[in-house]
Design a protein around this motif. Structure first.
Motif, mmCIF file in Angstrom:
data_model
loop_
_atom_site.group_PDB
_atom_site.id
_atom_site.type_symbol
_atom_site.label_atom_id
_atom_site.label_comp_id
_atom_site.label_asym_id
_atom_site.label_seq_id
_atom_site.Cartn_x
_atom_site.Cartn_y
_atom_site.Cartn_z
ATOM 1 N N LEU A 280 0.855 -1.185 0.000
ATOM 2 C CA LEU A 280 0.000 0.000 0.000
ATOM 3 C C LEU A 280 0.893 1.237 0.000
ATOM 4 O O LEU A 280 1.770 1.380 0.852
ATOM 5 N N LEU A 281 0.681 2.122 -0.977
ATOM 6 C CA LEU A 281 1.527 3.303 -1.131
ATOM 7 C C LEU A 281 0.875 4.515 -0.471
ATOM 8 O O LEU A 281 -0.323 4.758 -0.626
ATOM 9 N N GLU A 282 1.680 5.263 0.252
ATOM 10 C CA GLU A 282 1.214 6.485 0.899
ATOM 11 C C GLU A 282 1.681 7.686 0.090
ATOM 12 O O GLU A 282 2.883 7.887 -0.116
ATOM 13 N N GLU A 283 0.740 8.466 -0.362
ATOM 14 C CA GLU A 283 1.070 9.627 -1.203
ATOM 15 C C GLU A 283 1.480 10.815 -0.341
ATOM 16 O O GLU A 283 0.889 11.085 0.703
ATOM 17 N N ARG A 284 2.530 11.505 -0.782
ATOM 18 C CA ARG A 284 3.003 12.698 -0.090
ATOM 19 C C ARG A 284 2.892 13.905 -1.021
ATOM 20 O O ARG A 284 3.016 13.780 -2.236
ATOM 21 N N ARG A 285 2.709 15.060 -0.386
ATOM 22 C CA ARG A 285 2.523 16.275 -1.180
ATOM 23 C C ARG A 285 3.751 16.562 -2.043
ATOM 24 O O ARG A 285 3.626 16.989 -3.202
ATOM 25 N N GLU A 286 4.947 16.316 -1.487
ATOM 26 C CA GLU A 286 6.164 16.614 -2.243
ATOM 27 C C GLU A 286 6.511 15.522 -3.261
ATOM 28 O O GLU A 286 7.448 15.685 -4.046
ATOM 29 N N PHE A 287 5.742 14.420 -3.235
ATOM 30 C CA PHE A 287 6.038 13.313 -4.148
ATOM 31 C C PHE A 287 4.724 12.688 -4.620
ATOM 32 O O PHE A 287 4.396 11.565 -4.262
ATOM 33 N N PRO A 288 3.937 13.397 -5.417
ATOM 34 C CA PRO A 288 2.627 12.893 -5.851
ATOM 35 C C PRO A 288 2.758 11.649 -6.735
ATOM 36 O O PRO A 288 3.599 11.598 -7.627
ATOM 37 N N LEU A 289 1.904 10.675 -6.477
ATOM 38 C CA LEU A 289 1.997 9.396 -7.185
ATOM 39 C C LEU A 289 1.621 9.494 -8.657
ATOM 40 O O LEU A 289 2.130 8.746 -9.485
#
Length: 408
Positions: free
Chosen positions: A381-390
């Motif tokens: 399960l991938l967690e999306e971060r604001r500085e690294f959008p999926l």
């Protein structure tokens, strides 16, 4: 296993620090033995590396041989030069020797197996390991690493997290040592896990999985859209990068397969497991040193009848399957999981029921069946971060994971 000398497996360290270790296996032959030995070496975290020459008096393969093996239908002589993947000088070579010895057929059995395929062995018993403890970062990695070091094969993992920060891990496992039915083996396993978790450990239980749990272990809730993308991709263009030549004129008794392909992790394992699944017997051959990222392999093979593979349809079928397995031994995509995204990695399962060794430590593992085979699927399960959008990084993640797993 019957009559077998400890000298059937010899392990000789390199002369200088950093040199590969030579592992020699000299024992009766059986169908798929090379694949089994290669799997064990990979499960121990070893890589087959560049080395020198190993020549028998009755056959010569040239001065650039990396991996040499020869079988005459009754006896097998195999040499590996190996090094730990992490470059560590500390390694349990005695455990490796014992595992390789356990895979060697007895001398008595060799008289009856001869050129025939060995009988299908009874599949290993499936056990359920339940571990309940406080959750923390790296927990799943640490637990699965311990299980791998204890020579368990993880068939599937189910993780459940409670609202109060505790986690129930359910591992469906098989035991390479076939001792998990004993109290001593179970106690040792739980003690090792508790030691790793320290104060986080709460309880550990091991039980034989019944039919209802075995069916649960085989079940995969992979979304249809993700399954279509993962297993429906065309690998024809990729397999064109593998050059495979068939020669039935060089040897009076064997078909020669010459393979030229890009080097990658587990390459020889993929070739051996495919040959084993296709009932193609490898009599002898060579695995050359890597040159500019490519490998050359020469394999002298026979069919189940002990003769050359002369039927054009059989040749085309085997070569096509071999090209596909070399070109695409695993598949990687990112799929939607409701509002979230997950990374999916799939690799084919051997006909024996075993998945690819040492793919991941920390992943949810399941099985998925297609029309022609079974696959082992790892899910993250991938967690999306604001500085690294999926949405902008999907292709980069897939490419990076693929290259890492393939050793490119």
């Amino acid at each position: 296993m019957g009559i077998l000398n400890d000298d059937a497996v010899l392990i000789e360290p390199g002369k200088n620090s950093g040199d590969p270790t030579m592992v020699t296996v000299n024992c009766p032959d059986e169908s798929g033995l090379g694949s089994t030995l290669c799997r064990i070496i990979l499960e121990f975290g070893l890589s087959i590396t560049k080395a020198g020459i190993k020549v028998l008096t009755f056959v010569f393969f040239g001065e650039y041989t990396l991996f040499y093996f020869s079988t005459d239908g009754r006896w097998c002589y195999i040499v590996f030069w190996v090094s730990p993947d992490n470059g560590s000088s500390r390694f349990d070579w005695d455990s490796l020797k014992n595992r390789l010895l356990s895979a060697c057929p007895s001398c008595l059995g060799s008289y009856y197996s001869s050129l025939q395929s060995s009988n299908v062995s009874k599949p290993p018993s499936l056990y359920l390991l339940k571990f309940f403890c406080r959750d923390r970062k790296g927990l799943l990695h640490d637990v699965t690493k311990v299980l791998t070091e204890l020579e368990f094969t993880i068939q599937r993992v189910k993780v459940t997290t409670t609202p109060d920060g505790r986690v129930l891990d359910m591992f469906f496992i098989t035991d390479a040592m076939d001792l998990l039915h004993t109290k001593q083996r179970q106690t040792k396993t739980c003690d090792h896990l508790t030691a790793v978790l320290g104060e986080h450990g709460v309880s550990c239980e091991i039980e034989l999985a019944g039919p209802e749990l075995e069916s649960l272990q085989r079940f995969s809730a992979l979304p249809p859209e993700a399954a279509d993308e993962l297993f429906g991709s065309d690998v024809t263009s990729i397999s064109n990068k593998v050059v495979l030549t068939v020669d039935n004129h060089l040897s009076p008794a064997h078909t020669l397969l010459h393979i030229n392909c890009i080097d990658q992790k587990g390459l020889f394992y993929d070739i051996l497991r495919t040959s084993k699944d296709c009932d193609v017997h490898i009599a002898y051959g060579r695995f050359s040193s890597k040159v500019k990222g490519y490998r050359n392999l020469d394999l002298f093979v026979r069919g189940t009848d002990g003769k050359k593979i002369a039927d054009p349809k059989h040749q085309d079928s085997f070569c096509s399957r071999l090209k596909e397995e070399i070109s695409c031994p695993l598949r990687v995509i990112i799929a939607n999981r409701g509002p979230d995204s997950e990374l999916l990695v799939a690799n084919p399962v051997e006909l024996s029921g075993k998945g690819r060794p040492r793919v991941f430590y920390d992943a949810e593992i399941g099985r998925h069946s297609t029309l022609d085979r079974q696959w082992e699927v790892y899910r993250f399960l991938l967690e999306e971060r604001r500085e690294f959008p999926l949405d902008r990084a999907r292709n980069q993640i897939v490419e990076r994971v693929t290259k890492t797993l393939m050793g490119w």
